[in-house]
Design an enzyme around this catalytic site. Sequence first.
Site, PDB file in Angstrom:
ATOM      1  N   SER A 301      -1.616 103.296  50.117  1.00 39.18           N
ATOM      2  CA  SER A 301      -2.723 104.253  50.756  1.00 39.18           C
ATOM      3  C   SER A 301      -2.410 105.457  50.381  1.00 39.18           C
ATOM      4  O   SER A 301      -0.977 105.959  50.252  1.00 39.18           O
ATOM      5  CB  SER A 301      -2.357 103.778  52.246  1.00 39.18           C
ATOM      6  N   ASP A 302      -3.293 106.480  50.471  1.00 37.86           N
ATOM      7  CA  ASP A 302      -2.924 107.865  50.496  1.00 37.86           C
ATOM      8  C   ASP A 302      -2.154 108.081  51.864  1.00 37.86           C
ATOM      9  O   ASP A 302      -2.273 107.436  52.805  1.00 37.86           O
ATOM     10  CB  ASP A 302      -4.114 108.726  50.164  1.00 37.86           C
TER      11      ASP A 302
END
Length: 780
Positions: A301-302
Amino acid sequence: MKFQKLAIISLIPIFWLLLLAYAAQPPFACHPSDPLTKSYPFCKTTLPINQRVQDIISRLTLDEKISQLVNTAPPIPRLGIPRYQWWSEALHGIAYFPANSSTYSIHFNGKIRAATSFPQVILTAASFDAHLWYRIGKAIGIEARALYNAGQSIGMTFWAPNINIYRDPRWGRGQETPGEDPVLTGKYAMSYVRGIQGDSFQGGKIGAEGHLQASACCKHFTAYDLDNWNGISRFVFNAQVSLQDLADTYQPPFEKCIKEGKASGIMCAYNRVNGVPNCANYDLLSKTARGQWDFNGYIVSDCDAVAVMYEDQGYVKSPEDAVADALKAGMDVNCGDYLKDYTGAAIKEKKLPVSEIDRALHNLFSVRMRLGLFDGNPDKLPYGNIRPEQVCSKEHQNLALDAARDGIVLLKNTGKLLPFSKSRTKTLAVIGPNANVAETLLGNYNGPPCKTVTPLQGLQRYVKNTRYHQGCNAVNCTSAFIKEAVEIAKGADHVVLVMGLDQTEEREDFDRVNLVLPGQQQKLITTIARAAKKPVVLVLLCGGPVDITFAKYDPHIGSILWAGYPGEAGGLALAEIIFGDHNPGGRLPVTWYPQNFTRVNMTDMRMRPDPSSGYPGRTYRFYRGPKVFEFGFGLSYSNYSYEFISVSQNEFYFNQHSSGHTSRNSETIRYTLVSEVSKEHCEKGKFKVKVGVKNYGEMAGKHPLQLFVRQARAGNGGAIKTLVGFQSVNLNAGERAQIEFKLSPCEQLARANKDGEMVIEEGSHFLIMGDQEYEINVII
Ligand SMILES: *[C@@H]1O[C@H](CO)[C@@H](O)[C@H](O)[C@H]1NC(C)=O
Ligand SMILES: *[C@@H]1O[C@H](CO)[C@@H](O)[C@H](O)[C@H]1NC(C)=O
Ligand SMILES: *[C@@H]1O[C@H](CO)[C@@H](O)[C@H](O)[C@H]1NC(C)=O
Ligand SMILES: *[C@@H]1O[C@H](CO)[C@@H](O)[C@H](O)[C@H]1NC(C)=O
Ligand SMILES: *[C@@H]1O[C@H](CO)[C@@H](O)[C@H](O)[C@H]1NC(C)=O
């Protein structure tokens, strides 16, 4: 007896940890002389990775499993598994990240104190040279491995390249990308990834389970290209994207990065697309990337993108739901803490089966194994002989210089003002807030460079008698020192103004609201230009385009150069171009729009224009409004001419396949769906385009050829023209060459319809090279 044995076993890992810490060796699992590891199947390099990974997972407790789902993965001492940091950055050279030193992945406090800083990607892209991109990736991979081998790194997973389409000129991170074209961006992605991961330029050297030099990550998946504009942040932005734009603009770079680059990582972006957060999108992560594109690697995930689903977007009702949604969608590791903090509860609440965790761990440990981190002593590994001397080597530093030389774009050169004569330029005035700031050269996501040469320093190598003034208080130029600068300019044979932007004007989390030069820059430029003896040279350091219409038409401004953020050697490359030791050949990878483009809603993701509402569309493929400079534009000190020598097929029949209709202006255009054309028929349709190019100038030059296609009549949403190929060629003065492009009608003549399916439409298509066109026909 039993007790004693237990005690010994529990001491062994501590012993090894201490030993590792003291020896400052790189932290690797499966130490060859650790008696424990001999018995673990996961340490046996002769077994398939699949089997080794299953073995590790079977040994972990639930708490240990959960601990591994975040970027800062702790050690598991009882199995001799060291800590791992998933987060490293290498956008255009090994960078500092994360900044927090207690959780760092890479540090520069050892034998290696710097890394080669290549130009910011937008400038490297302007070379239109895939082999250059590959070599840069390879150099970065070598430097990464050298840092690891020297014990200065505990992470080999790099979160680069950034391959989102540079859709809007205001985007603060546009500088990190290869520009606005999906073909260019896809090719960049593929070349960079192959380079850094240790594949060959053509690909195919690394198999699905093959050893990685370093791991690349295609980000940010998908349709992420707004940071913070007009009160709308990337965390909450819900991008409304049509299936058509997704199919022929936003997704192709990711497809190339994965299918052809064989990237071993993907990062899902913060934003939502059509309502669904990217990191919770099963169709995107599992069906498309893993299913259709055969992605083999990990999905991260960012940073805090899982928390954002609950805390900012309100997409889910609880943190546990966010964690469950992300893992069930196919995400594997969370940059942030959410998965560490809430996965246990999500399982207790039966929102998530443990099998989802095992699935994620499988992907995570597979990548660590492919990096050789469970193969014992790194000295014995395929990349174990890469030494500290290979960082900032002469070769890598020359490559950084080459990339700057090849990327810099000559935008104007009235009356052949450039190049300056070395012998006749006795005095030079260098003015501007970007003339002598080393940091500005490095853009963002940078590390400590091997060295830096600013534009001023570069120019001083050519002219001893150089006078300098910064001209403005800062790049924002809220106050200008016009009188002082004019004084210096008046006395000089030539004047070079080094203006533009820096990270205070365009950066992550900060999009621009204007496209013009900040503050009093324009006033300073025009005043100096009028006062100077001869027309001046304007150099722009900036990632995003600026509206410099004033300079384009000002006769006192003879030449304009765009130099992006040109990296550690950028000032030298600029000076070489200004004094004719290098012939510029870079081409703009983005459209330069006029200031009034800022009337367009930045949140509007549509690529195609909508004449009924005055929406002008985006990028050279669709935008028909006025431009300051075109995508693909760039001058040289030479001139080149083109001819189409031969095209191996110019009629393409698809009549044996189902076809439908689409209409514009009441025209009917027949088409066929690419998915309904057999592989053999696509193969048979492949054709070769042979192009002649001649350098009829007086200087040798490296020249990028750009091949476009346009359709005589196009159905709804057809592009004005589309880049289908590019190649770089070195030509001496007067030299001629023949270059071949290989095209397939099923790829290069196809475009997306409204349903996001690729179609080939009947009728004339024109191949375009410079001012030449060649007609080919599709018959349905
Ligand atoms: C750095 O990370 C550690 C461990 O996660 C944390 O305790 C500390 O507060 C962080 N420091 C900074 C300056 O962010
Ligand atoms: C202009 O830049 C300077 C230096 O970075 C900064 O101190 C100042 O606040 C800026 N002014 C404005 C109006 O942004
Ligand atoms: C900007 O101005 C030009 C010329 O007046 C016009 O043609 C164009 O449509 C305008 N663009 C926008 C986005 O308003
Ligand atoms: C801009 O776009 C957003 C969503 O894309 C929309 O909510 C907003 O109304 C638009 N604003 C204008 C002025 O069109
Ligand atoms: C190249 O061609 C342009 C346009 O025809 C002309 O103005 C220019 O002088 C030529 N430059 C050289 C170096 O021949």
